[in-house]
Design a protein around this motif. Structure first.
Motif, PDB file in Angstrom:
ATOM      1  N   ALA A 265       0.730  -1.355   0.006  1.00  0.00           N
ATOM      2  CA  ALA A 265      -0.117  -0.279   0.000  1.00  0.00           C
ATOM      3  C   ALA A 265       0.726   1.139   0.572  1.00  0.00           C
ATOM      4  O   ALA A 265       0.733   1.904  -1.230  1.00  0.00           O
ATOM      5  N   ASP A 266       2.089   1.511   0.745  1.00  0.00           N
ATOM      6  CA  ASP A 266       2.604   2.254   1.059  1.00  0.00           C
ATOM      7  C   ASP A 266       3.320   3.038  -0.130  1.00  0.00           C
ATOM      8  O   ASP A 266       3.523   3.487  -0.484  1.00  0.00           O
ATOM      9  N   ALA A 267       4.223   1.069  -1.188  1.00  0.00           N
ATOM     10  CA  ALA A 267       5.182   1.677  -1.943  1.00  0.00           C
ATOM     11  C   ALA A 267       3.804   2.605  -3.527  1.00  0.00           C
ATOM     12  O   ALA A 267       4.455   2.501  -5.005  1.00  0.00           O
ATOM     13  N   SER A 268       2.548   1.410  -3.575  1.00  0.00           N
ATOM     14  CA  SER A 268       1.691   2.538  -4.176  1.00  0.00           C
ATOM     15  C   SER A 268       1.502   3.613  -4.460  1.00  0.00           C
ATOM     16  O   SER A 268       1.024   4.088  -5.663  1.00  0.00           O
ATOM     17  N   GLY A 269       2.108   4.624  -3.859  1.00  0.00           N
ATOM     18  CA  GLY A 269       1.902   5.715  -3.534  1.00  0.00           C
ATOM     19  C   GLY A 269       0.319   6.330  -2.663  1.00  0.00           C
ATOM     20  O   GLY A 269       0.495   7.019  -2.987  1.00  0.00           O
ATOM     21  N   ALA A 270      -0.281   5.387  -2.846  1.00  0.00           N
ATOM     22  CA  ALA A 270      -2.067   5.558  -2.380  1.00  0.00           C
ATOM     23  C   ALA A 270      -2.066   6.102  -1.144  1.00  0.00           C
ATOM     24  O   ALA A 270      -0.986   6.626  -0.420  1.00  0.00           O
ATOM     25  N   ARG A 271      -3.530   8.216  -1.306  1.00  0.00           N
ATOM     26  CA  ARG A 271      -2.942   8.624   0.287  1.00  0.00           C
ATOM     27  C   ARG A 271      -3.723   7.705   1.481  1.00  0.00           C
ATOM     28  O   ARG A 271      -3.266   8.212   2.371  1.00  0.00           O
ATOM     29  N   TYR A 272      -4.638   6.735   1.510  1.00  0.00           N
ATOM     30  CA  TYR A 272      -5.064   6.259   2.094  1.00  0.00           C
ATOM     31  C   TYR A 272      -4.939   4.336   1.834  1.00  0.00           C
ATOM     32  O   TYR A 272      -5.453   4.274   0.248  1.00  0.00           O
ATOM     33  N   ALA A 273      -4.891   4.239   2.824  1.00  0.00           N
ATOM     34  CA  ALA A 273      -5.580   2.732   3.245  1.00  0.00           C
ATOM     35  C   ALA A 273      -6.393   2.472   3.351  1.00  0.00           C
ATOM     36  O   ALA A 273      -6.904   2.553   4.321  1.00  0.00           O
ATOM     37  N   LEU A 274      -6.968   1.226   2.545  1.00  0.00           N
ATOM     38  CA  LEU A 274      -8.696   0.642   3.362  1.00  0.00           C
ATOM     39  C   LEU A 274      -8.421  -0.367   3.884  1.00  0.00           C
ATOM     40  O   LEU A 274      -8.233  -1.934   3.026  1.00  0.00           O
ATOM     41  N   VAL A 275      -8.408  -0.695   5.324  1.00  0.00           N
ATOM     42  CA  VAL A 275      -8.050  -2.371   5.404  1.00  0.00           C
ATOM     43  C   VAL A 275      -9.458  -2.654   6.240  1.00  0.00           C
ATOM     44  O   VAL A 275     -11.113  -2.035   7.208  1.00  0.00           O
ATOM     45  N   PHE A 276      -9.509  -3.934   5.247  1.00  0.00           N
ATOM     46  CA  PHE A 276     -10.654  -5.062   5.280  1.00  0.00           C
ATOM     47  C   PHE A 276     -11.074  -6.051   6.152  1.00  0.00           C
ATOM     48  O   PHE A 276     -10.761  -6.962   6.107  1.00  0.00           O
ATOM     49  N   GLY A 277     -10.194  -5.719   7.699  1.00  0.00           N
ATOM     50  CA  GLY A 277     -10.423  -6.828   8.656  1.00  0.00           C
ATOM     51  C   GLY A 277     -11.711  -7.482   8.918  1.00  0.00           C
ATOM     52  O   GLY A 277     -12.566  -7.107   8.961  1.00  0.00           O
ATOM     53  N   ALA A 278     -11.523  -9.186   8.873  1.00  0.00           N
ATOM     54  CA  ALA A 278     -12.665  -9.669   8.981  1.00  0.00           C
ATOM     55  C   ALA A 278     -13.704  -8.687  10.960  1.00  0.00           C
ATOM     56  O   ALA A 278     -14.611  -9.681  10.380  1.00  0.00           O
ATOM     57  N   ASP A 279     -13.016  -8.906  11.499  1.00  0.00           N
ATOM     58  CA  ASP A 279     -13.612  -8.516  12.527  1.00  0.00           C
ATOM     59  C   ASP A 279     -14.526  -7.327  12.333  1.00  0.00           C
ATOM     60  O   ASP A 279     -15.424  -6.892  13.701  1.00  0.00           O
ATOM     61  N   GLU A 280     -13.560  -6.737  11.693  1.00  0.00           N
ATOM     62  CA  GLU A 280     -14.062  -5.490  11.130  1.00  0.00           C
ATOM     63  C   GLU A 280     -15.319  -5.093  10.520  1.00  0.00           C
ATOM     64  O   GLU A 280     -16.602  -4.387  10.587  1.00  0.00           O
ATOM     65  N   LEU A 281     -15.459  -5.970   9.542  1.00  0.00           N
ATOM     66  CA  LEU A 281     -16.493  -6.656   8.192  1.00  0.00           C
ATOM     67  C   LEU A 281     -17.669  -6.691   9.534  1.00  0.00           C
ATOM     68  O   LEU A 281     -18.701  -6.357   8.788  1.00  0.00           O
ATOM     69  N   ALA A 282     -17.512  -7.731  10.192  1.00  0.00           N
ATOM     70  CA  ALA A 282     -18.864  -8.570  11.129  1.00  0.00           C
ATOM     71  C   ALA A 282     -18.831  -7.741  11.664  1.00  0.00           C
ATOM     72  O   ALA A 282     -20.375  -7.851  11.717  1.00  0.00           O
ATOM     73  N   SER A 283     -18.973  -6.466  12.323  1.00  0.00           N
ATOM     74  CA  SER A 283     -19.437  -5.265  12.419  1.00  0.00           C
ATOM     75  C   SER A 283     -19.069  -4.324  11.823  1.00  0.00           C
ATOM     76  O   SER A 283     -19.939  -2.781  12.235  1.00  0.00           O
ATOM     77  N   GLY A 284     -19.630  -4.808  10.518  1.00  0.00           N
ATOM     78  CA  GLY A 284     -20.630  -3.279   9.649  1.00  0.00           C
ATOM     79  C   GLY A 284     -18.985  -2.506   9.206  1.00  0.00           C
ATOM     80  O   GLY A 284     -19.458  -1.250   9.342  1.00  0.00           O
ATOM     81  N   GLN A 285     -17.640  -2.533   9.745  1.00  0.00           N
ATOM     82  CA  GLN A 285     -16.817  -1.267   9.679  1.00  0.00           C
ATOM     83  C   GLN A 285     -15.899  -1.059   8.584  1.00  0.00           C
ATOM     84  O   GLN A 285     -15.288  -3.055   8.129  1.00  0.00           O
ATOM     85  N   VAL A 286     -15.168  -0.342   8.681  1.00  0.00           N
ATOM     86  CA  VAL A 286     -13.731  -0.369   7.831  1.00  0.00           C
ATOM     87  C   VAL A 286     -12.830   0.349   7.848  1.00  0.00           C
ATOM     88  O   VAL A 286     -12.987   1.413   8.751  1.00  0.00           O
ATOM     89  N   THR A 287     -11.443   0.254   8.384  1.00  0.00           N
ATOM     90  CA  THR A 287     -10.588   0.941   8.589  1.00  0.00           C
ATOM     91  C   THR A 287     -10.238   2.061   7.220  1.00  0.00           C
ATOM     92  O   THR A 287      -9.472   1.365   6.611  1.00  0.00           O
ATOM     93  N   LEU A 288      -9.880   3.355   7.779  1.00  0.00           N
ATOM     94  CA  LEU A 288      -9.060   4.632   6.796  1.00  0.00           C
ATOM     95  C   LEU A 288      -8.250   4.901   7.941  1.00  0.00           C
ATOM     96  O   LEU A 288      -8.556   5.212   8.361  1.00  0.00           O
ATOM     97  N   LYS A 289      -7.374   4.484   7.142  1.00  0.00           N
ATOM     98  CA  LYS A 289      -5.805   5.438   7.641  1.00  0.00           C
ATOM     99  C   LYS A 289      -5.477   5.985   6.475  1.00  0.00           C
ATOM    100  O   LYS A 289      -4.874   5.608   5.092  1.00  0.00           O
ATOM    101  N   ALA A 290      -4.574   7.145   7.307  1.00  0.00           N
ATOM    102  CA  ALA A 290      -4.181   8.236   6.229  1.00  0.00           C
ATOM    103  C   ALA A 290      -2.440   7.287   6.072  1.00  0.00           C
ATOM    104  O   ALA A 290      -1.694   7.242   6.338  1.00  0.00           O
TER     105      ALA A 290
END
Ligand code: ATP
Ligand code: MG
Length: 433
Positions: free
Chosen positions: A379-404
């Motif tokens: 993700a870092d190497a791609s140069g993207a501004r944000y990472a979106l982390v779709f962890g299994a636990d987060e998904l189970a609770s309807g969430q996603v983590t947005l990281k700059a």
């Protein structure tokens, strides 16, 4: 191992991230053309050989030695990969009777083919962008086309190009000049190179176009076509100059500027830079009032130009213009492959909102998704501004983590997948330039 196949000499692959410069340039061109009311035309790459022989002139560099010509295997037709596009555009305009209700302003972009010695700024497949105004005879359209090119340089941020201008007059004026030119060169026959000797009687004007430095002094002192112009040709030339003056466009009169094709008359011009060595002409054009008739249409005046995309891009780079952004806005980190059916529709929603998303994917079909750590590295190497982390636990609770990843020093927050319309929009607006 089988032998590696390589590209044909002088024909280049245009790869990312370089291709982003091409796309940015094309986007700018489309917008500037739209602002000037020029519309897009797309003609075939292959045309009958006769189109170029008749259109460009038999005694020209292109027709004499640069064309990729071949015979159609099935019907024996003589065909050529287009070395330029004006002839093809004129053929199309005539074939489709496009001038029946008045003039047309057209532009094109695409590959051209010339069998030349490959070097910096000179290739066998290269690309041109061109503008043509057909069915307009007045000097204001010559000037409009020059102003259009100047607008393009401004929009692209291109500097250090100077405009050279000349008038080739009309055929009778050219005839008189031609006689004077032949007489002059005959007096200096011992100073002519091979090309010049061959062209002395077939096309002496072409000698002026010589790239041989040994011919320069002789050509500098040759009779000037400008001195043979009659009142009408001079008036046309002066009107073009007056409009350029009124628009603050600087130019140099170059009496030796003749251009590489025979089809020009009256105004001819080139945009030249000193920063690309001997391949310094980035754009060239002029009036061609007789070409439409030559190709079999009803006589109509026309004027146009073509620029060399490789040379323009090279000059932009030489000037230090930054490369456009190629990274995606967000990189999707997906620790468990089993989450993908739930994740991928979310990515599609974000994309539909204008957020570009690169999804993590492993190299092999049977490889796992890889560790979080290795995915974050990608993700870092791609140069993207944000990472979106779709962890299994987060998904189970309807969430996603947005990281700059870049600005915000790794700040992160949880977002609800239910509210994607809201945060997706917020995300999209932070990405605006
Ligand atoms: P040159 O004098 O450099 O050979 P030309 O007079 O043959 O150019 P045109 O036919 O007027 O060129 O084409 C318009 C533009 O296309 C040129 O000004 C140049 O920028 C570009 N161009 C022409 N030939 C090539 C080539 N072989 N490779 C890359 N660009 C080219
Ligand atoms: Mg050439």
């Amino acid at each position: 191992m089988v032998d590696k196949l390589t590209a044909v000499k002088g024909m280049n692959d245009i790869l990312p991230p370089e291709s982003a410069r091409w796309e940015a340039l094309e986007t700018t061109v489309r917008e500037v053309m739209r602002l000037h009311a020029y519309r897009n035309i797309r003609t075939p790459i292959v045309e009958p050989t006769a189109l170029f022989v008749r259109g460009l002139g038999e005694v020209t560099d292109i027709v004499e030695k640069e064309m990729y010509s071949f015979e159609d295997r099935l019907n024996g037709e003589q065909l050529t990969l287009r070395p330029e596009s004006t002839a093809g555009v004129v053929r199309a305009v005539v074939e489709h009777n496009m001038l029946y209700e008045g003039g047309k302003r057209l532009y094109y972009m695409g590959p051209m083919f010339r069998h030349e010695r490959p070097q910096r700024g000179r290739y066998r497949q290269f690309h041109q962008i061109g503008a043509e105004a057909l069915g307009f005879g007045g000097p204001e359209v010559d000037a409009e086309l020059i102003l259009l090119a100047v607008s393009l340089w401004q929009a692209m941020g291109l500097q250090d190009v100077r405009l050279e201008l000349n008038s080739l007059g009309q055929p009778p004026e050219r005839q008189q000049h031609r006689a004077a030119l032949i007489a002059y060169y005959e007096q200096h026959i011992d100073q002519l190179d091979e090309d010049a000797k061959r062209r002395l009687h077939s096309n002496p004007l072409r000698i002026l176009d010589s790239k041989n430095p040994a011919m320069k002094a002789l050509n500098d002192a040759a009779p000037r076509l400008l001195d043979f112009l009659g009142a009408d040709s001079l008036a046309h030339f002066n009107a073009v100059k007056a409009i350029l003056d009124a628009n603050g466009v600087a130019y140099h009169i170059n009496p030796k500027l003749v251009r590489g094709m025979d089809y020009y008359n009256l105004t001819v011009f080139e945009f030249i830079t000193e920063r690309l060595g001997s391949q310094g002409t980035v754009c060239g054009g002029g009036r061609y009032d007789y070409l439409i008739g030559e190709i079999g249409g009803k006589h109509a005046p026309a004027v146009g130009w073509a620029l060399g995309v490789e040379r323009v891009l090279e000059l932009l780079k030489e000037q230090g213009n930054a490369s456009p952004e190629v990274a995606a806005d967000a990189y999707a980190i997906v620790p468990e492959a089993s989450s993908l059916p739930q994740v991928m529709p979310v990515l599609q929603t974000l994309r539909s909102m204008g957020v570009s998303v690169q999804m993590h994917a492993p190299a092999g079909a049977s490889d796992g998704m890889g560790s979080m750590k290795s995915q974050f590295k990608k993700a870092d190497a791609s140069g993207a501004r944000y990472a979106l982390v779709f962890g299994a636990d987060e998904l189970a609770s309807g969430q996603v983590t947005l990281k700059a990843l870049r600005d915000g020093q790794g700040a992160q927050r949880s977002e609800s997948l239910q509210q994607i319309a809201e945060w997706g929009h917020r995300l999209q607006s932070t990405l605006l330039p």
